[in-house]
Write a protein that holds these residues in place. Structure first.
Motif, PDB file in Angstrom:
ATOM      1  N   ILE A  52      41.130  91.162  38.957  1.00  0.00           N
ATOM      2  CA  ILE A  52      40.327  92.236  39.551  1.00  0.00           C
ATOM      3  C   ILE A  52      39.706  93.107  38.460  1.00  0.00           C
ATOM      4  O   ILE A  52      38.753  93.848  38.705  1.00  0.00           O
ATOM      5  CB  ILE A  52      41.194  93.099  40.494  1.00  0.00           C
ATOM      6  CG1 ILE A  52      40.320  94.000  41.382  1.00  0.00           C
ATOM      7  CG2 ILE A  52      42.196  93.909  39.696  1.00  0.00           C
ATOM      8  CD1 ILE A  52      39.475  93.256  42.359  1.00  0.00           C
ATOM      9  N   LEU A  53      40.226  92.986  37.230  1.00  0.00           N
ATOM     10  CA  LEU A  53      39.698  93.748  36.102  1.00  0.00           C
ATOM     11  C   LEU A  53      38.583  93.005  35.386  1.00  0.00           C
ATOM     12  O   LEU A  53      38.017  93.511  34.411  1.00  0.00           O
ATOM     13  CB  LEU A  53      40.827  94.068  35.105  1.00  0.00           C
ATOM     14  CG  LEU A  53      41.993  94.884  35.660  1.00  0.00           C
ATOM     15  CD1 LEU A  53      43.051  95.075  34.604  1.00  0.00           C
ATOM     16  CD2 LEU A  53      41.497  96.227  36.181  1.00  0.00           C
ATOM     17  N   GLY A  54      38.249  91.795  35.859  1.00  0.00           N
ATOM     18  CA  GLY A  54      37.154  91.038  35.281  1.00  0.00           C
ATOM     19  C   GLY A  54      37.585  90.136  34.140  1.00  0.00           C
ATOM     20  O   GLY A  54      38.708  90.226  33.629  1.00  0.00           O
ATOM     21  N   GLY A  55      36.673  89.250  33.733  1.00  0.00           N
ATOM     22  CA  GLY A  55      36.926  88.406  32.572  1.00  0.00           C
ATOM     23  C   GLY A  55      37.638  87.114  32.859  1.00  0.00           C
ATOM     24  O   GLY A  55      37.730  86.244  31.986  1.00  0.00           O
ATOM     25  N   ARG A  56      38.160  86.938  34.049  1.00  0.00           N
ATOM     26  CA  ARG A  56      38.835  85.681  34.379  1.00  0.00           C
ATOM     27  C   ARG A  56      38.596  85.354  35.840  1.00  0.00           C
ATOM     28  O   ARG A  56      38.838  86.197  36.712  1.00  0.00           O
ATOM     29  CB  ARG A  56      40.346  85.775  34.129  1.00  0.00           C
ATOM     30  CG  ARG A  56      41.056  84.430  34.294  1.00  0.00           C
ATOM     31  CD  ARG A  56      42.553  84.517  34.070  1.00  0.00           C
ATOM     32  NE  ARG A  56      43.244  85.044  35.243  1.00  0.00           N
ATOM     33  CZ  ARG A  56      43.950  86.149  35.263  1.00  0.00           C
ATOM     34  NH1 ARG A  56      44.043  86.876  34.172  1.00  0.00           N
ATOM     35  NH2 ARG A  56      44.567  86.555  36.357  1.00  0.00           N
TER      36      ARG A  56
END
Length: 337
Positions: free
Chosen positions: A272-276
């Motif tokens: 949810i924090l991005g990047g994956r």
């Protein structure tokens, strides 16, 4: 010993471990879907068959389409809360422009997607150039779009989808509904786009570290705006198909897809924090949520209890799919006897 080689080696190892964790998470999600579908026969003899599987695939096609766009936005550290309104916009525009005829169909659908993408561009511009938090910007755009739909229709959407679209939603090829085949093609194309194309790699780089991506020459703002534009277009496409499925549009037709579009992405193993993120994981999350909803509806569970049970299952799935659990399991398996 070269110190730079040591650092690079450690980074490659961490990346490989993250990849393995993502793969395990995706496989776990699909395993849960299969277990839930075929295990549901123990609850009711009418469940667990091929017909239920086809029904789940059919109903999940709408969620899969809008969850792909949501997944791209989450991948670049954002959140799209305009999904419900964009689905409504797609449905309202399709029934209004088509008016129950096939005339101009091949121009109307691209036009709807273009209009919706422009709305997404506005959201992306607000996030990137005005530094408005994503959830506030997209929520505001969602309210504006919904209000425009409300005023445009005067509270009652009129018109009907094109007969060709109705036929598409109802016809089958070799016993498989055409929307299911469309979903499979959609999954194939956009899995390649997100995971194996230069565009997808740039989105991942932006989500992992925007500053580093900018130094590497990636147009961070442009990539972020494109994610919001694609999300809006995907939601509108889902709205067009939903209107054809229901033979009409309503102002609340997208309400049931906002939170599930986020849950499908997160349950599918994306951060949810991005990047994956993995679109195949998102598809698995959508199938899991649709299967659960289908089972509870077939069992006659009330809406209140249904929502509670869905929330519990999502929470349990998120706990089971935490990266720390996979890392711990890998460490245990590597320990000597």
């Amino acid at each position: 010993m070269n110190p730079f080689y040591s650092v690079t080696d450690k980074q490659d190892t961490r990346q490989a471990q993250r990849l393995n964790s993502t793969t395990i998470a995706v496989l776990t999600i699909y395993g849960l879907v299969v277990l839930m579908i075929f295990g549901s026969r123990l609850v009711s003899p009418s469940l667990g068959g091929i017909s239920q599987l086809m029904n789940v695939l059919y109903l999940s096609s709408f969620l899969v389409i809008c969850a792909f766009g949501q997944g791209l936005v989450i991948l670049v550290r954002g959140l799209d809360l305009s999904v419900a309104s964009m689905i409504t916009l797609g449905g309202v525009l399709s029934t209004t422009f088509m008016q129950g005829t096939n005339e101009g169909l091949y121009f109307i659908i691209p036009g709807i997607l273009l209009i919706s993408a422009l709305v997404g561009v506005i959201s992306g511009l607000g996030v990137t150039h005005l530094s408005i938090p994503p959830f506030i910007m997209t929520m505001a755009m969602g309210l504006i779009v919904y209000s425009v739909c409300l005023g445009f229709t005067e509270g009652t959407p009129r018109g009907f989808p094109a007969p060709m679209l109705n036929a598409f939603m109802q016809n089958k090829v070799l016993g498989v509904a055409l929307p299911i085949l469309l979903m499979l093609v959609f999954i194939l194309i956009f899995t390649i786009l997100q995971s194996y194309s230069a565009f997808g790699r740039k989105l991942n780089a932006v989500g992992n570290n925007p500053d580093a991506a900018n130094i590497a020459g990636i147009a961070v703002k442009r990539m972020t705006i494109s994610a919001y534009a694609i999300s809006a277009a995907c939601s509108a496409l889902a709205g067009v198909l939903l209107a054809a499925y229901a033979n009409g549009a309503t102002l609340r037709m997208g309400d049931d897809y906002l939170l599930p579009s986020i849950a499908a992405v997160v349950v599918g193993g994306s951060s949810i924090l991005g990047g994956r993120g993995s679109f195949l994981g998102t598809v698995g999350g959508a199938l899991l949520l649709t299967t659960l909803s289908s089972m509870l509806s077939a069992l006659g569970v009330g809406q209140g209890w249904k929502t509670i049970l869905e929330g519990i299952v999502i929470l349990v799935a998120l706990i089971m799919l935490r990266e720390q659990i996979f890392t711990g399991l890998q460490s245990m398996l590597k320990k000597p006897n």
